[in-house]
Each structure stands twice: as C-alpha cells, then as structure tokens.
Scaffold this active site. Structure first.
Site, PDB file in Angstrom:
ATOM      1  N   ARG A 174     -13.661  -8.837   0.880  1.00  0.00           N
ATOM      2  CA  ARG A 174     -12.255  -8.555   0.582  1.00  0.00           C
ATOM      3  C   ARG A 174     -11.412  -9.797   0.862  1.00  0.00           C
ATOM      4  O   ARG A 174     -10.529 -10.161   0.087  1.00  0.00           O
ATOM      5  CB  ARG A 174     -11.742  -7.386   1.446  1.00  0.00           C
ATOM      6  CG  ARG A 174     -12.330  -6.021   1.141  1.00  0.00           C
ATOM      7  CD  ARG A 174     -11.804  -5.460  -0.161  1.00  0.00           C
ATOM      8  NE  ARG A 174     -10.353  -5.390  -0.187  1.00  0.00           N
ATOM      9  CZ  ARG A 174      -9.625  -4.393   0.304  1.00  0.00           C
ATOM     10  NH1 ARG A 174     -10.234  -3.356   0.836  1.00  0.00           N
ATOM     11  NH2 ARG A 174      -8.304  -4.400   0.225  1.00  0.00           N
ATOM     12  N   ASP A 216     -17.341   7.131  -2.230  1.00  0.00           N
ATOM     13  CA  ASP A 216     -16.119   6.994  -1.438  1.00  0.00           C
ATOM     14  C   ASP A 216     -15.831   8.376  -0.850  1.00  0.00           C
ATOM     15  O   ASP A 216     -16.475   9.369  -1.222  1.00  0.00           O
ATOM     16  CB  ASP A 216     -14.969   6.521  -2.348  1.00  0.00           C
ATOM     17  CG  ASP A 216     -13.667   6.248  -1.587  1.00  0.00           C
ATOM     18  OD1 ASP A 216     -13.686   6.189  -0.336  1.00  0.00           O
ATOM     19  OD2 ASP A 216     -12.612   6.093  -2.253  1.00  0.00           O
ATOM     20  N   ARG A 221       0.884  -1.185   0.000  1.00  0.00           N
ATOM     21  CA  ARG A 221       0.000   0.000   0.000  1.00  0.00           C
ATOM     22  C   ARG A 221       0.907   1.216   0.000  1.00  0.00           C
ATOM     23  O   ARG A 221       1.716   1.385   0.923  1.00  0.00           O
ATOM     24  CB  ARG A 221      -0.916  -0.012   1.223  1.00  0.00           C
ATOM     25  CG  ARG A 221      -1.626   1.307   1.423  1.00  0.00           C
ATOM     26  CD  ARG A 221      -2.765   1.248   2.399  1.00  0.00           C
ATOM     27  NE  ARG A 221      -3.891   0.539   1.844  1.00  0.00           N
ATOM     28  CZ  ARG A 221      -5.150   0.635   2.310  1.00  0.00           C
ATOM     29  NH1 ARG A 221      -5.418   1.410   3.343  1.00  0.00           N
ATOM     30  NH2 ARG A 221      -6.123  -0.044   1.744  1.00  0.00           N
ATOM     31  N   GLN A 234     -10.049  -4.032  -3.944  1.00  0.00           N
ATOM     32  CA  GLN A 234     -11.335  -3.467  -3.537  1.00  0.00           C
ATOM     33  C   GLN A 234     -12.379  -3.664  -4.637  1.00  0.00           C
ATOM     34  O   GLN A 234     -13.482  -4.156  -4.389  1.00  0.00           O
ATOM     35  CB  GLN A 234     -11.158  -1.974  -3.237  1.00  0.00           C
ATOM     36  CG  GLN A 234     -12.429  -1.293  -2.801  1.00  0.00           C
ATOM     37  CD  GLN A 234     -12.882  -1.745  -1.418  1.00  0.00           C
ATOM     38  OE1 GLN A 234     -12.106  -1.729  -0.485  1.00  0.00           O
ATOM     39  NE2 GLN A 234     -14.130  -2.169  -1.302  1.00  0.00           N
ATOM     40  N   CYS A 277     -16.429   1.640  -0.079  1.00  0.00           N
ATOM     41  CA  CYS A 277     -15.269   0.789   0.213  1.00  0.00           C
ATOM     42  C   CYS A 277     -14.891   0.834   1.690  1.00  0.00           C
ATOM     43  O   CYS A 277     -14.215  -0.062   2.183  1.00  0.00           O
ATOM     44  CB  CYS A 277     -14.087   1.201  -0.646  1.00  0.00           C
ATOM     45  SG  CYS A 277     -13.665   2.951  -0.479  1.00  0.00           S
ATOM     46  N   HIS A 323      -7.029   0.564  -6.785  1.00  0.00           N
ATOM     47  CA  HIS A 323      -7.301  -0.297  -5.625  1.00  0.00           C
ATOM     48  C   HIS A 323      -7.996  -1.560  -6.164  1.00  0.00           C
ATOM     49  O   HIS A 323      -9.190  -1.771  -5.942  1.00  0.00           O
ATOM     50  CB  HIS A 323      -8.188   0.466  -4.645  1.00  0.00           C
ATOM     51  CG  HIS A 323      -8.203  -0.082  -3.249  1.00  0.00           C
ATOM     52  ND1 HIS A 323      -7.437  -1.167  -2.839  1.00  0.00           N
ATOM     53  CD2 HIS A 323      -8.910   0.298  -2.140  1.00  0.00           C
ATOM     54  CE1 HIS A 323      -7.668  -1.413  -1.562  1.00  0.00           C
ATOM     55  NE2 HIS A 323      -8.549  -0.546  -1.125  1.00  0.00           N
TER      56      HIS A 323
HETATM   57  N1   CP Z   1     -11.275  -0.282   1.905  1.00  0.00           N
HETATM   58  C1   CP Z   1     -10.018  -0.348   2.378  1.00  0.00           C
HETATM   59  O1   CP Z   1      -9.062  -0.571   1.648  1.00  0.00           O
HETATM   60  O2   CP Z   1      -9.935  -0.199   3.721  1.00  0.00           O
HETATM   61  P1   CP Z   1      -8.581  -0.012   4.567  1.00  0.00           P
HETATM   62  O3   CP Z   1      -8.034   1.337   4.208  1.00  0.00           O
HETATM   63  O4   CP Z   1      -9.012  -0.101   6.004  1.00  0.00           O
HETATM   64  O5   CP Z   1      -7.629  -1.117   4.183  1.00  0.00           O
HETATM   65  N1  NVA Z   2     -10.021   6.616  -1.880  1.00  0.00           N
HETATM   66  C1  NVA Z   2      -9.664   6.194  -0.540  1.00  0.00           C
HETATM   67  C2  NVA Z   2      -9.884   4.720  -0.404  1.00  0.00           C
HETATM   68  C3  NVA Z   2      -9.587   4.167   0.963  1.00  0.00           C
HETATM   69  C4  NVA Z   2      -9.796   2.690   1.040  1.00  0.00           C
HETATM   70  C5  NVA Z   2      -8.229   6.566  -0.254  1.00  0.00           C
HETATM   71  O1  NVA Z   2      -7.375   6.375  -1.139  1.00  0.00           O
HETATM   72  O2  NVA Z   2      -7.944   7.061   0.845  1.00  0.00           O
END
Ligand code: CP
Ligand code: NVA
Length: 309
Positions: free
Chosen positions: A290, A222, A102, A132, A262, A129
């Site tokens: 997930r 989101d 990440r 997701q 998400c 992502h």
């Molecule tokens: N939706 C998602 O990726 O959640 P987290 O940021 O908690 O991993």
């Molecule tokens: N768009 C959000 C998704 C989090 C799971 C972000 O990148 O923070």
C-alpha cells in the site's frame, strides 16, 4: 483542473502500468536506503470518517519518506458539520497540495473533488477503494511477473474492494471470477459502469466458491460486514457462511494460487487462521505495498514522478 483518484476509472491502462513502475522503483530504492525528497515542502491533508490502520499510516509514512508532511484532520475540523463540503474543499485546497479522504458516501468525495483545486485521493468510500486494488495488483505483478492472463477469484461480498479490483482486472487483462450470493453481486447499473470503464473486462459470476477457485491464480476475500453495515451483521453472516475461505476451499485451488485479503480480517468468518497464516497467504505483502503504490500515486499526481525510471 487537478487530476483526482476517486476510482480506477480515473486512470487508464498505461497509467496503471506507469504507476506500478514508479512504485517498483521507489520500493527498490527504499530497500537500498535511498529516500529521495520528491515531495519536499508539499503538504497533504487527511480526512477520515472511518477508522484505519493501513491507509492512514501508509499514506503518512510514505509522504514522510518523500520529504513532504501530512495533516490528519480530526473531528474539530468539522468536516460535513460546520460548513458545506464545497466550502470545506475550496478552502482546504488553498493550504495543501493533496487531500486523502475516507468517507461513507462516495458522493462526499465526488463533491469535495469537484471543488478542490488540488488532487483528491480516495482512501476508501462505500463505492470503491482504488489504492487497495492498485496495491493488490502490484503485489500480484511482483509475484507473477505479469498480470495479463491471470485469474482472480473473488469469494464473498461484491463490495468497494471487489468493485475496484474488477476495474483493475479490466485495466490489466486479468480475468475475475466471482462467487457471491445472487443478492450481493454487483447491480446491473454497477456492471454497466464497470464495463463502461473497462470494456474488455472478462468477468463471470458463479454461486459455488469451489468452481470459482478451480482455475484461480489468486483467491481474494474481504469481510462480510463492511464498515457502515454493522446493522446487517446477523443476516450477512448467515448468508455468507458457505463462502468462507478455509483449508478445504484452498485445497480446491491450483497449488500455486495465493490467498489475498485487504485486511482487517474477521478471522473465523470470511477466512480461517489456517489460510490467512498459511504458506500461500500474501496479506502482509499486500499491506506493505500500500505504501509503495501510494507514494507512486502521490508523486505522479503532484507531477514529481518524471525523475523516477
Ligand atoms: N485495507 C485497509 O484499507 O485497511 P485500513 O482500514 O486499516 O486502512
Ligand atoms: N470492505 C471493507 C474494506 C476495509 C478495508 C470495508 O469497507 O469496511
């Protein structure tokens, strides 16, 4: 060369369907109490530059259920601090069978994947992502039986999750209707990229969220301020406030339309409590899926999915 999952451009439509079938099988087996050790002895490393609940825990729990183990690398590993990304990737993949990352810049992932001798999986970047979107479409497939011909209304920022869903809709024959202020829509370059990988994608952009939800089978939103965009918070909140998914907007959608997010949600901003806690909300099911979908991705990338029906 190992296969990676950096975006849904890395999997074709048949592979997406195969992954959904594997996930469905693993999910039903787990419900029966069956946890086959498909990845016994395999080790997965995780590097997270941003916080996470769902991605981290669902990957760790899923790998454990498959008989493998995980290493969550903290700041002491020195990713992007002690040595080049290339050296880090070459060395780390000498030890482990898969790497979940990440990160902020998608290029970080791409560089690591170029140098790693094992699969690299995107656990969220500023660009995409994919895990997701896979779990979201799997959730809709469970609920609707099939995806082709369904319409997803995206309300809000054209961000990493939206980009992944756009490719996912293209892979599965779904239509995507986007309601987003003009300056936050996909750029022309991004649309070219999306269409290059999903040439049959049916996507349209409107200003009015009420128009977008009118024919929707799923209404998805989101956060308006993604991780890394905190400095833009005030400006974004002001621009996106007409795009809140609230009871009035959901009332304009067909009665069967589900609400998707998400998570984590900023309640009171992009969505109200009434909607996210309401009867049409499937957000917890999305989060749960997930894990099942990522187990399928891991088993498939590591060549252990052949035994799954
Ligand atoms: N939706 C998602 O990726 O959640 P987290 O940021 O908690 O991993
Ligand atoms: N768009 C959000 C998704 C989090 C799971 C972000 O990148 O923070």
């Amino acid at each position: 060369m190992p296969r990676h999952l950096l975006s849904l451009a890395d999997v074709n439509a048949d592979e997406v369907n195969r992954l959904f079938d594997i996930a469905a099988d693993l999910k039903s087996k787990l419900a029966e109490g069956v946890r086959r050790p498909l990845l016994a002895g395999r080790v997965m490393a995780m590097i997270f530059e941003k916080p996470s609940l769902r991605t981290r825990v669902s990957f760790e729990a899923g790998m454990g259920q498959l008989g493998g183990s995980t290493l969550f690398l903290g700041p002491d590993a020195g990713f992007r601090k002690r040595e080049s990304i290339e050296d880090f990737g070459r060395v780390l993949s000498e030890y482990v069978d898969a790497i979940v990352v990440r990160c902020y810049a998608h290029d970080t992932l791409a560089t690591l994947a170029r140098c790693a001798s094992c699969p690299v999986i995107n656990g969220l970047s500023d660009f995409s992502h994919p895990c997701q979107a896979m779990a979201d479409l799997f959730t809709l497939r469970e609920l609707r039986g099939k995806l082709a011909g369904s319409t997803l209304a995206w309300i809000g920022d054209c961000n990493n999750v939206a980009r992944s869903l756009a490719l996912g809709c293209g892979r599965t024959g779904m239509k995507m209707l986007v309601a987003c202020p003009t300056q936050y829509r996909f750029s022309d370059d991004e649309l070219v990229w999306i269409r290059r990988h999903a040439d049959t994608l049916d996507i349209a952009f409107v200003d009015d969220p009420f128009e977008a939800v009118a024919q929707a089978d799923a209404v998805y939103t989101d956060v308006w301020v993604s991780m890394g965009q905190e400095k833009e918070r005030d400006e974004r909140i002001a621009i996106f406030s007409p795009y809140q998914v609230n009871g009035r907007l959901m009332a304009a959608a067909p009665r069967h339309a589900v609400f998707m997010h998400c998570l984590p949600a900023h309640r009171g901003e992009e969505v109200t409590d009434e909607v996210i806690d309401g009867p049409n909300s499937v957000v917890v099911r999305q989060a749960g899926n997930r894990m099942h979908v990522q187990k399928a991705i891991l088993a498939w990338l590591l060549g252990a999915a052949d035994v799954v029906r």
